[in-house]
Design a protein around this motif. Structure first.
Motif, PDB file in Angstrom:
ATOM      1  N   HIS A  44     -10.475 -24.331 -13.730  1.00 19.58           N
ATOM      2  CA  HIS A  44      -9.209 -24.765 -13.138  1.00 19.58           C
ATOM      3  C   HIS A  44      -9.472 -25.378 -11.771  1.00 19.58           C
ATOM      4  N   SER A  45      -8.437 -25.956 -11.200  1.00 18.17           N
ATOM      5  CA  SER A  45      -8.518 -26.474  -9.835  1.00 18.17           C
ATOM      6  C   SER A  45      -7.176 -26.260  -9.163  1.00 18.17           C
ATOM      7  N   HIS A  46      -7.165 -26.419  -7.853  1.00 22.98           N
ATOM      8  CA  HIS A  46      -5.954 -26.312  -7.050  1.00 22.98           C
ATOM      9  C   HIS A  46      -5.790 -27.635  -6.319  1.00 22.98           C
ATOM     10  N   ALA A  47      -4.768 -28.380  -6.692  1.00 23.45           N
ATOM     11  CA  ALA A  47      -4.595 -29.737  -6.152  1.00 23.45           C
ATOM     12  C   ALA A  47      -4.299 -29.755  -4.658  1.00 23.45           C
ATOM     13  N   ASP A  48      -3.637 -28.707  -4.163  1.00 25.09           N
ATOM     14  CA  ASP A  48      -3.138 -28.746  -2.788  1.00 25.09           C
ATOM     15  C   ASP A  48      -3.787 -27.761  -1.825  1.00 25.09           C
ATOM     16  N   THR A  49      -4.727 -26.967  -2.293  1.00 22.75           N
ATOM     17  CA  THR A  49      -5.284 -25.937  -1.416  1.00 22.75           C
ATOM     18  C   THR A  49      -6.733 -25.609  -1.786  1.00 22.75           C
ATOM     19  N   ASP A  50      -7.511 -25.225  -0.785  1.00 22.33           N
ATOM     20  CA  ASP A  50      -8.861 -24.734  -1.028  1.00 22.33           C
ATOM     21  C   ASP A  50      -8.758 -23.349  -1.673  1.00 22.33           C
ATOM     22  N   PRO A  65     -18.565 -28.427 -11.207  1.00 23.25           N
ATOM     23  CA  PRO A  65     -18.961 -29.573 -12.037  1.00 23.25           C
ATOM     24  C   PRO A  65     -20.433 -29.939 -11.832  1.00 23.25           C
ATOM     25  N   GLY A  66     -21.014 -30.544 -12.861  1.00 25.24           N
ATOM     26  CA  GLY A  66     -22.398 -30.991 -12.767  1.00 25.24           C
ATOM     27  C   GLY A  66     -23.400 -29.871 -12.953  1.00 25.24           C
ATOM     28  N   ASP A  67     -23.021 -28.826 -13.675  1.00 20.93           N
ATOM     29  CA  ASP A  67     -23.907 -27.689 -13.923  1.00 20.93           C
ATOM     30  C   ASP A  67     -24.398 -27.033 -12.636  1.00 20.93           C
ATOM     31  N   VAL A  68     -23.530 -26.963 -11.617  1.00 20.66           N
ATOM     32  CA  VAL A  68     -23.840 -26.302 -10.350  1.00 20.66           C
ATOM     33  C   VAL A  68     -23.211 -24.909 -10.370  1.00 20.66           C
ATOM     34  N   PRO A  74     -22.404  -9.213  -2.310  1.00 23.28           N
ATOM     35  CA  PRO A  74     -21.504  -8.568  -1.349  1.00 23.28           C
ATOM     36  C   PRO A  74     -21.698  -9.087   0.073  1.00 23.28           C
ATOM     37  N   GLY A  75     -20.580  -9.380   0.718  1.00 23.29           N
ATOM     38  CA  GLY A  75     -20.602  -9.891   2.077  1.00 23.29           C
ATOM     39  C   GLY A  75     -20.711 -11.396   2.166  1.00 23.29           C
ATOM     40  N   GLN A  76     -20.866 -12.067   1.030  1.00 23.44           N
ATOM     41  CA  GLN A  76     -20.958 -13.527   1.032  1.00 23.44           C
ATOM     42  C   GLN A  76     -19.633 -14.141   0.602  1.00 23.44           C
ATOM     43  N   LEU A  77     -19.349 -15.329   1.153  1.00 18.29           N
ATOM     44  CA  LEU A  77     -18.124 -16.020   0.791  1.00 18.29           C
ATOM     45  C   LEU A  77     -18.408 -17.461   0.463  1.00 18.29           C
ATOM     46  N   PHE A  78     -17.448 -18.065  -0.256  1.00 15.67           N
ATOM     47  CA  PHE A  78     -17.547 -19.467  -0.631  1.00 15.67           C
ATOM     48  C   PHE A  78     -16.137 -20.027  -0.700  1.00 15.67           C
ATOM     49  N   VAL A  79     -15.992 -21.257  -0.234  1.00 17.05           N
ATOM     50  CA  VAL A  79     -14.702 -21.939  -0.293  1.00 17.05           C
ATOM     51  C   VAL A  79     -14.843 -23.134  -1.228  1.00 17.05           C
ATOM     52  N   VAL A  80     -14.042 -23.142  -2.286  1.00 20.24           N
ATOM     53  CA  VAL A  80     -13.998 -24.268  -3.208  1.00 20.24           C
ATOM     54  C   VAL A  80     -12.987 -25.258  -2.630  1.00 20.24           C
ATOM     55  N   PRO A  81     -13.408 -26.484  -2.349  1.00 19.03           N
ATOM     56  CA  PRO A  81     -12.467 -27.460  -1.780  1.00 19.03           C
ATOM     57  C   PRO A  81     -11.326 -27.784  -2.753  1.00 19.03           C
ATOM     58  N   LYS A  82     -10.172 -28.093  -2.184  1.00 21.33           N
ATOM     59  CA  LYS A  82      -9.024 -28.417  -3.032  1.00 21.33           C
ATOM     60  C   LYS A  82      -9.374 -29.558  -3.979  1.00 21.33           C
ATOM     61  N   GLY A  83      -8.826 -29.458  -5.187  1.00 24.66           N
ATOM     62  CA  GLY A  83      -9.048 -30.483  -6.188  1.00 24.66           C
ATOM     63  C   GLY A  83     -10.339 -30.368  -6.970  1.00 24.66           C
ATOM     64  N   VAL A  84     -11.237 -29.453  -6.590  1.00 18.94           N
ATOM     65  CA  VAL A  84     -12.518 -29.308  -7.289  1.00 18.94           C
ATOM     66  C   VAL A  84     -12.366 -28.272  -8.408  1.00 18.94           C
ATOM     67  N   GLU A  85     -12.675 -28.694  -9.617  1.00 18.76           N
ATOM     68  CA  GLU A  85     -12.605 -27.787 -10.745  1.00 18.76           C
ATOM     69  C   GLU A  85     -13.684 -26.711 -10.581  1.00 18.76           C
ATOM     70  N   HIS A  86     -13.348 -25.485 -10.937  1.00 21.29           N
ATOM     71  CA  HIS A  86     -14.300 -24.382 -10.807  1.00 21.29           C
ATOM     72  C   HIS A  86     -13.958 -23.271 -11.788  1.00 21.29           C
ATOM     73  N   ARG A  87     -14.944 -22.400 -12.003  1.00 23.79           N
ATOM     74  CA  ARG A  87     -14.759 -21.242 -12.880  1.00 23.79           C
ATOM     75  C   ARG A  87     -15.474 -20.053 -12.274  1.00 23.79           C
ATOM     76  N   GLY A 108      -4.154 -22.243 -10.983  1.00 21.30           N
ATOM     77  CA  GLY A 108      -3.904 -23.637 -10.689  1.00 21.30           C
ATOM     78  C   GLY A 108      -2.668 -24.163 -11.390  1.00 21.30           C
ATOM     79  N   ASP A 109      -2.043 -23.336 -12.247  1.00 20.97           N
ATOM     80  CA  ASP A 109      -0.878 -23.734 -13.025  1.00 20.97           C
ATOM     81  C   ASP A 109       0.125 -22.576 -13.029  1.00 20.97           C
ATOM     82  N   VAL A 110       1.334 -22.844 -12.576  1.00 17.71           N
ATOM     83  CA  VAL A 110       2.363 -21.800 -12.490  1.00 17.71           C
ATOM     84  C   VAL A 110       2.593 -21.136 -13.849  1.00 17.71           C
ATOM     85  N   ALA A 111       2.494 -21.898 -14.924  1.00 14.73           N
ATOM     86  CA  ALA A 111       2.776 -21.369 -16.260  1.00 14.73           C
ATOM     87  C   ALA A 111       1.765 -20.318 -16.707  1.00 14.73           C
ATOM     88  N   THR A 112       0.531 -20.376 -16.217  1.00 15.20           N
ATOM     89  CA  THR A 112      -0.507 -19.438 -16.677  1.00 15.20           C
ATOM     90  C   THR A 112      -0.968 -18.492 -15.582  1.00 15.20           C
TER      91      THR A 112
END
Length: 119
Positions: A44-50, A65-68, A74-87, A108-112
């Motif tokens: 999924h992705s979030h069009a308007d927010t990280d 994307p791109g097999d990355v 524990p103690g590590q963080l990551f920010v997925v930029p808005k609009g980037v698909e991720h799982r 990323g979708d209100v319905a789900t």
């Protein structure tokens, strides 16, 4: 004004469901949430927010994307930029802290999206 700290261990002990975030505090129009995860979440992705992930316990993988894949321990963080698909996924149960604008659907979708739950 609230004068009590938030005990994440105590809050995490209050539920067992995976992929069902719980809001534990609010900060400038954002929900600070905890979740237990295991297995794979949908791409999924979030069009308007990280999307902010901080690992509290376990190991979390964020597929991009791109097999990355980003591995978080524990103690590590990551920010997925808005609009980037991720799982996000975890082979064993992991606990995470999320920060999102209040009302942001976790899928990323209100319905789900999981419903907003405050504990």
């Amino acid at each position: 004004m609230k004068t009590q700290s938030v005990d994440l261990t105590s809050k995490l002990a209050q539920f067992s469901e995976h992929w069902a975030p719980r809001t534990v505090a609010e900060f400038n129009g954002h929900d600070i949430m905890i979740a237990k995860i295991k297995g794979e979440y949908a791409w999924h992705s979030h069009a308007d927010t990280d999307d902010f992930f901080l690992v509290v316990k376990g190991t979390v993988f964020i597929d991009l994307p791109g097999d990355v894949t980003v591995q978080l321990d524990p103690g590590q963080l990551f920010v997925v930029p808005k609009g980037v698909e991720h799982r996000p996924r975890a082979e064993e149960e992991a606990h995470i802290l999320l920060i999102e604008s209040t009302g942001t659907p976790n899928s990323g979708d209100v319905a789900t999206a999981a419903p907003r739950r405050v504990i």
